[in-house]
Design a protein around this motif. Structure first.
Motif, PDB file in Angstrom:
ATOM      1  N   PRO A  14       0.830  -1.202   0.000  1.00  0.00           N
ATOM      2  CA  PRO A  14       0.000   0.000   0.000  1.00  0.00           C
ATOM      3  C   PRO A  14       0.870   1.261   0.000  1.00  0.00           C
ATOM      4  CG  PRO A  14      -0.519  -1.423   1.881  1.00  0.00           C
ATOM      5  CD  PRO A  14       0.657  -2.017   1.187  1.00  0.00           C
ATOM      6  N   GLY A  15       0.526   2.196  -0.853  1.00  0.00           N
ATOM      7  CA  GLY A  15       1.249   3.464  -0.902  1.00  0.00           C
ATOM      8  C   GLY A  15       2.534   3.450  -1.705  1.00  0.00           C
ATOM      9  N   ASP A  16       2.916   2.297  -2.280  1.00  0.00           N
ATOM     10  CA  ASP A  16       4.129   2.235  -3.104  1.00  0.00           C
ATOM     11  C   ASP A  16       4.023   3.215  -4.263  1.00  0.00           C
ATOM     12  OD1 ASP A  16       5.484   0.299  -1.696  1.00  0.00           O
ATOM     13  OD2 ASP A  16       4.974  -1.342  -3.053  1.00  0.00           O
ATOM     14  N   ARG A  17       5.132   3.914  -4.527  1.00  0.00           N
ATOM     15  CA  ARG A  17       5.203   4.844  -5.653  1.00  0.00           C
ATOM     16  C   ARG A  17       6.510   4.620  -6.399  1.00  0.00           C
ATOM     17  NH1 ARG A  17       1.351   8.832  -5.305  1.00  0.00           N
ATOM     18  NH2 ARG A  17       2.356  10.023  -6.950  1.00  0.00           N
ATOM     19  N   PHE A  18       6.482   4.886  -7.708  1.00  0.00           N
ATOM     20  CA  PHE A  18       7.697   4.882  -8.510  1.00  0.00           C
ATOM     21  C   PHE A  18       7.485   5.806  -9.700  1.00  0.00           C
ATOM     22  CE2 PHE A  18       5.402   2.228 -11.292  1.00  0.00           C
ATOM     23  CZ  PHE A  18       6.164   1.736 -12.334  1.00  0.00           C
ATOM     24  N   HIS A  19       8.560   6.088 -10.426  1.00  0.00           N
ATOM     25  CA  HIS A  19       8.496   6.956 -11.605  1.00  0.00           C
ATOM     26  C   HIS A  19       8.690   6.062 -12.829  1.00  0.00           C
ATOM     27  CE1 HIS A  19      10.080  10.836 -13.712  1.00  0.00           C
ATOM     28  NE2 HIS A  19       9.320  10.115 -14.500  1.00  0.00           N
ATOM     29  N   PRO A  20       7.591   5.608 -13.462  1.00  0.00           N
ATOM     30  CA  PRO A  20       7.713   4.690 -14.597  1.00  0.00           C
ATOM     31  C   PRO A  20       8.485   5.316 -15.752  1.00  0.00           C
ATOM     32  CG  PRO A  20       5.395   5.061 -14.017  1.00  0.00           C
ATOM     33  CD  PRO A  20       6.218   5.969 -13.185  1.00  0.00           C
ATOM     34  N   LEU A  21       9.367   4.542 -16.362  1.00  0.00           N
ATOM     35  CA  LEU A  21      10.117   5.001 -17.523  1.00  0.00           C
ATOM     36  C   LEU A  21       9.142   5.471 -18.593  1.00  0.00           C
ATOM     37  CD1 LEU A  21      12.908   5.293 -18.844  1.00  0.00           C
ATOM     38  CD2 LEU A  21      12.575   3.015 -19.794  1.00  0.00           C
ATOM     39  N   GLY A  22       9.358   6.668 -19.108  1.00  0.00           N
ATOM     40  CA  GLY A  22       8.497   7.224 -20.147  1.00  0.00           C
ATOM     41  C   GLY A  22       7.298   7.978 -19.607  1.00  0.00           C
ATOM     42  N   GLY A  23       7.102   7.948 -18.307  1.00  0.00           N
ATOM     43  CA  GLY A  23       5.970   8.641 -17.691  1.00  0.00           C
ATOM     44  C   GLY A  23       6.350  10.053 -17.274  1.00  0.00           C
ATOM     45  N   PHE A  32      -0.730   2.399 -11.558  1.00  0.00           N
ATOM     46  CA  PHE A  32      -0.003   1.972 -12.753  1.00  0.00           C
ATOM     47  C   PHE A  32      -0.481   0.590 -13.206  1.00  0.00           C
ATOM     48  CE2 PHE A  32       3.489  -0.406 -14.682  1.00  0.00           C
ATOM     49  CZ  PHE A  32       3.814   0.415 -15.748  1.00  0.00           C
ATOM     50  N   LEU A  33      -0.600  -0.347 -12.262  1.00  0.00           N
ATOM     51  CA  LEU A  33      -1.025  -1.701 -12.603  1.00  0.00           C
ATOM     52  C   LEU A  33      -2.481  -1.721 -13.072  1.00  0.00           C
ATOM     53  CD1 LEU A  33       0.728  -3.666  -9.723  1.00  0.00           C
ATOM     54  CD2 LEU A  33       1.466  -3.455 -12.112  1.00  0.00           C
ATOM     55  N   ALA A  34      -3.320  -0.899 -12.479  1.00  0.00           N
ATOM     56  CA  ALA A  34      -4.721  -0.809 -12.909  1.00  0.00           C
ATOM     57  C   ALA A  34      -4.801  -0.272 -14.341  1.00  0.00           C
ATOM     58  CB  ALA A  34      -5.520   0.078 -11.965  1.00  0.00           C
ATOM     59  N   GLU A  52      17.546  -0.013  -0.932  1.00  0.00           N
ATOM     60  CA  GLU A  52      17.309   0.907   0.175  1.00  0.00           C
ATOM     61  C   GLU A  52      16.761   2.261  -0.303  1.00  0.00           C
ATOM     62  OE1 GLU A  52      20.522   2.739   2.877  1.00  0.00           O
ATOM     63  OE2 GLU A  52      20.022   0.797   3.780  1.00  0.00           O
ATOM     64  N   ALA A  53      17.100   2.655  -1.542  1.00  0.00           N
ATOM     65  CA  ALA A  53      16.673   3.950  -2.081  1.00  0.00           C
ATOM     66  C   ALA A  53      15.226   3.934  -2.574  1.00  0.00           C
ATOM     67  CB  ALA A  53      17.595   4.380  -3.214  1.00  0.00           C
ATOM     68  N   GLY A  54      14.680   2.752  -2.853  1.00  0.00           N
ATOM     69  CA  GLY A  54      13.308   2.672  -3.324  1.00  0.00           C
ATOM     70  C   GLY A  54      13.130   1.660  -4.437  1.00  0.00           C
ATOM     71  N   ILE A  55      12.025   1.787  -5.156  1.00  0.00           N
ATOM     72  CA  ILE A  55      11.675   0.839  -6.218  1.00  0.00           C
ATOM     73  C   ILE A  55      12.560   1.064  -7.436  1.00  0.00           C
ATOM     74  CG2 ILE A  55       9.850   0.147  -7.828  1.00  0.00           C
ATOM     75  CD1 ILE A  55       7.836   0.656  -5.594  1.00  0.00           C
ATOM     76  N   ILE A  56      13.109  -0.027  -7.950  1.00  0.00           N
ATOM     77  CA  ILE A  56      13.939  -0.015  -9.155  1.00  0.00           C
ATOM     78  C   ILE A  56      13.098  -0.401 -10.362  1.00  0.00           C
ATOM     79  CG2 ILE A  56      15.892  -1.142 -10.294  1.00  0.00           C
ATOM     80  CD1 ILE A  56      17.010  -1.554  -7.395  1.00  0.00           C
ATOM     81  N   ALA A  57      12.210  -1.385 -10.178  1.00  0.00           N
ATOM     82  CA  ALA A  57      11.385  -1.849 -11.289  1.00  0.00           C
ATOM     83  C   ALA A  57      10.220  -2.673 -10.783  1.00  0.00           C
ATOM     84  CB  ALA A  57      12.217  -2.702 -12.243  1.00  0.00           C
TER      85      ALA A  57
END
Length: 84
Positions: A14-23, A32-34, A52-57
Motif C-alpha cells: 500500500p502506498g508504493d510509488r515509482f516513476h515509470p520510464l516514459g511517464g 499503474f497496474l490498474a 534501500e533507495a526505493g523501487i527499481i522496477a
C-alpha cells in the motif's frame, strides 16, 4: 542513479510509488497496474525489485525512470526469477 545493493524482491505494498520510464512523474504502483489492465487479484503477484533507495522496477512491467540506460557503455543487470 547508481544501482546500490542489496536488492530485494517483494509484492507491491500500500502506498508504493515509482516513476515509470516514459511517464511524466511519480505514480502509485496500484494505479499503474490498474492502468495496465492487470486484474486486481493478480496485482499482488507482480514482483517489485527495490533497494534501500526505493523501487527499481516492477519486474515484467516497467523500470523506474531513474534507472534507465543513459549511454551505450552502461552496465546492465539482468534479473531472472525462477519458480520452485
Amino acid at each position: 542513479t547508481d544501482l546500490a545493493f542489496p536488492l530485494t524482491v517483494r509484492s507491491p505494498g500500500p502506498g508504493d510509488r515509482f516513476h515509470p520510464l516514459g511517464g511524466p512523474g511519480s505514480r502509485k504502483v496500484a494505479d499503474f497496474l490498474a492502468d495496465r489492465k492487470i486484474p486486481r487479484e493478480q496485482r499482488c503477484q507482480v514482483p517489485v525489485l527495490e533497494n534501500e533507495a526505493g523501487i527499481i522496477a516492477l519486474l515484467g512491467q516497467r523500470i523506474d525512470h531513474h534507472y534507465r540506460l543513459l549511454d551505450k557503455g552502461a552496465k546492465v543487470l539482468k534479473v531472472q526469477l525462477l519458480s520452485e
